[in-house]
Design an enzyme around this catalytic site. Structure first.
Site, PDB file in Angstrom:
ATOM      1  N   ASP A  65       1.747  -7.189   4.995  1.00 26.13           N
ATOM      2  CA  ASP A  65       2.011  -6.575   6.254  1.00 26.13           C
ATOM      3  C   ASP A  65       2.875  -7.844   7.175  1.00 26.13           C
ATOM      4  O   ASP A  65       3.703  -7.766   8.159  1.00 26.13           O
ATOM      5  CB  ASP A  65       0.658  -6.106   7.176  1.00 26.13           C
ATOM      6  CG  ASP A  65       0.754  -4.678   6.896  1.00 26.13           C
ATOM      7  OD1 ASP A  65       1.807  -3.985   6.912  1.00 26.13           O
ATOM      8  OD2 ASP A  65      -0.420  -4.214   6.686  1.00 26.13           O
ATOM      9  N   GLU A  96       3.870  -3.358  12.244  1.00 26.54           N
ATOM     10  CA  GLU A  96       3.519  -4.112  11.085  1.00 26.54           C
ATOM     11  C   GLU A  96       2.551  -5.283  11.344  1.00 26.54           C
ATOM     12  O   GLU A  96       1.582  -5.685  10.739  1.00 26.54           O
ATOM     13  CB  GLU A  96       4.588  -4.574  10.405  1.00 26.54           C
ATOM     14  CG  GLU A  96       5.335  -3.295   9.692  1.00 26.54           C
ATOM     15  CD  GLU A  96       4.824  -2.642   8.656  1.00 26.54           C
ATOM     16  OE1 GLU A  96       3.463  -2.996   8.238  1.00 26.54           O
ATOM     17  OE2 GLU A  96       5.368  -1.775   8.261  1.00 26.54           O
ATOM     18  N   HIS A  99      -0.781  -4.127  12.184  1.00 28.06           N
ATOM     19  CA  HIS A  99      -1.322  -3.890  10.757  1.00 28.06           C
ATOM     20  C   HIS A  99      -2.117  -5.100  10.434  1.00 28.06           C
ATOM     21  O   HIS A  99      -3.469  -5.200   9.927  1.00 28.06           O
ATOM     22  CB  HIS A  99      -0.603  -3.315   9.800  1.00 28.06           C
ATOM     23  CG  HIS A  99      -0.017  -1.812  10.301  1.00 28.06           C
ATOM     24  ND1 HIS A  99       0.885  -1.229   9.413  1.00 28.06           N
ATOM     25  CD2 HIS A  99      -0.210  -0.808  11.206  1.00 28.06           C
ATOM     26  CE1 HIS A  99       1.134  -0.298  10.175  1.00 28.06           C
ATOM     27  NE2 HIS A  99       0.493  -0.047  11.160  1.00 28.06           N
ATOM     28  N   TYR A 103      -6.404  -6.322   9.860  1.00 31.06           N
ATOM     29  CA  TYR A 103      -7.244  -6.812   8.883  1.00 31.06           C
ATOM     30  C   TYR A 103      -8.020  -8.076   9.345  1.00 31.06           C
ATOM     31  O   TYR A 103      -9.231  -8.271   8.832  1.00 31.06           O
ATOM     32  CB  TYR A 103      -6.438  -7.239   7.644  1.00 31.06           C
ATOM     33  CG  TYR A 103      -5.841  -5.891   7.000  1.00 31.06           C
ATOM     34  CD1 TYR A 103      -6.222  -5.001   6.762  1.00 31.06           C
ATOM     35  CD2 TYR A 103      -4.177  -6.064   7.134  1.00 31.06           C
ATOM     36  CE1 TYR A 103      -5.588  -3.707   6.121  1.00 31.06           C
ATOM     37  CE2 TYR A 103      -3.501  -4.866   6.623  1.00 31.06           C
ATOM     38  CZ  TYR A 103      -4.258  -3.733   6.057  1.00 31.06           C
ATOM     39  OH  TYR A 103      -3.554  -2.834   5.857  1.00 31.06           O
ATOM     40  N   GLU A 156       6.270  -0.207   1.289  1.00 27.92           N
ATOM     41  CA  GLU A 156       5.456   0.638   2.211  1.00 27.92           C
ATOM     42  C   GLU A 156       4.530   1.915   1.462  1.00 27.92           C
ATOM     43  O   GLU A 156       3.539   2.169   1.845  1.00 27.92           O
ATOM     44  CB  GLU A 156       6.239   1.389   3.209  1.00 27.92           C
ATOM     45  CG  GLU A 156       7.078   0.311   4.054  1.00 27.92           C
ATOM     46  CD  GLU A 156       6.541   0.304   5.392  1.00 27.92           C
ATOM     47  OE1 GLU A 156       5.638   0.920   5.924  1.00 27.92           O
ATOM     48  OE2 GLU A 156       7.005  -0.893   6.256  1.00 27.92           O
ATOM     49  N   HIS A 193       7.024   5.227   8.373  1.00 30.31           N
ATOM     50  CA  HIS A 193       7.949   4.183   7.958  1.00 30.31           C
ATOM     51  C   HIS A 193       8.590   4.268   6.639  1.00 30.31           C
ATOM     52  O   HIS A 193       9.910   4.373   6.543  1.00 30.31           O
ATOM     53  CB  HIS A 193       7.201   2.793   7.868  1.00 30.31           C
ATOM     54  CG  HIS A 193       6.598   2.443   9.274  1.00 30.31           C
ATOM     55  ND1 HIS A 193       5.809   1.200   9.046  1.00 30.31           N
ATOM     56  CD2 HIS A 193       6.403   3.038  10.292  1.00 30.31           C
ATOM     57  CE1 HIS A 193       5.309   1.218  10.443  1.00 30.31           C
ATOM     58  NE2 HIS A 193       5.704   2.101  11.102  1.00 30.31           N
TER      59      HIS A 193
END
Length: 316
Positions: A65, A96, A99, A103, A156, A193
């Site tokens: 990402d 992105e 994203h 994490y 992706e 996406h």
């Protein structure tokens, strides 16, 4: 000097640009809305091997990402067909980054600072993981406009899924529900996406001559198989210790076919949805979760209504 051109959303060259913009903005989310700490009880029940898999798959996903947000979308924007397409890619670029940040939110909830350092050290030096990142980034930096779009769709819709398998598996076994909720939000984004960039690829591909198309398809399938061979190694590295390798590889081949479908191509592998672990396929659904809103926020949560700021709002 050529005049600078203002973007006009009322004069569209491609209606898909507006439809995609609206879809992406409707499903906007942030990781801070998900109560990850509610998963700590589940986390403590996992074995050390299970925890190691979770940590490493999320480390790998963070790397990919990061690649998408820092290099991928800027590479695609250089070849935009319309101003509105560039605006859509700006939205994708930001998400992105969301994203990748999500994490880290998972890590800060489940792992100690020392463990987090070890995860990122592994991510930044693992040769198999770095191979796919560098392969994709090379296409972003040196590829043709169509090759860049293929790289993005492969990443992706295919390469992410060796990591997505883990939280979907645990969701199907009633564990780590809030971690999985973030993954389902990411999946919902990635679905749009991959479809959008695949559509833009098909516009350009259809402008090629028949001979050029055949040459390009040969390159594309060879690239996919090279990435799949590397992904096999990565899957063995992660999942042999918990015995999930064969199931994950089926899932990967299924999603490789989905990536090809996004590009308007025929599937490469015989695997279908029926071959994938049904527990994981159930989790991959991007529909709204039926969560208790007092304890968890499902991926269908509504953004609050916007209200005018008051003077008191600026008093901290």
């Amino acid at each position: 000097m050529e005049n600078y051109k203002a973007i006009n959303w009322n004069n569209l060259e491609d209606q898909i640009d507006k439809a995609t913009w609206e879809k992406l903005t409707e499903q906007f989310w942030l990781d801070t809305r998900i109560p990850l700490s509610n998963d700590l009880a589940d986390w403590r029940t996992l074995s050390e091997a299970d925890k190691d898999v979770v940590a490493k798959v999320f480390g790998g996903l963070t790397l990919l990402d990061t690649l998408q947000s820092q290099d991928g979308m800027s590479a695609l924007k250089a070849d935009s067909r319309t101003q509105q397409e560039e605006a859509v890619l700006n939205n994708i670029e930001f998400m992105e980054s969301v994203h990748a940040k999500s994490y880290s939110s998972i890590f800060s909830t489940l792992n100690t600072p020392k463990e987090i350092e070890e995860i990122f050290a592994w991510t930044d030096t693992n040769e198999i993981l770095q191979y796919k990142a560098q392969k994709i980034n090379d296409l972003y930096q040196n590829g043709t406009p169509l090759q860049k779009k293929v790289a993005s769709v492969f990443l992706e819709t295919f390469l992410f899924y060796s990591g997505f398998y883990t939280p979907l598996y645990w969701l199907g076994h009633n564990k780590l529900a809030n971690v999985a909720e973030i993954i389902k939000l990411i999946l919902r984004d990635e679905s749009v996406h991959g479809t959008y960039i695949g559509y833009k690829f098909q516009l350009g591909f259809n402008e090629l001559s028949e001979a050029q198309q055949e040459e390009f398809k040969t390159w594309m399938y060879e690239t996919l198989y090279d990435l799949y061979e590397n992904e096999e190694k990565y899957t063995h590295l992660l999942y042999d210790q918990v015995g999930w390798t064969d199931d994950v590889l089926v899932f990967l081949r299924y999603n490789a076919n989905k990536a090809l479908m996004n590009l308007g191509m025929d599937p490469l592998f015989p695997d279908t949805a029926e071959d994938v672990n049904p527990v994981v396929m159930n989790g991959i659904s991007t529909s709204t979760s039926n969560h208790d809103f007092f304890s968890q926020v499902g991926n269908g949560y509504l953004l609050g209504n916007v209200e005018a700021m008051q003077d008191s709002d600026y008093e901290f």
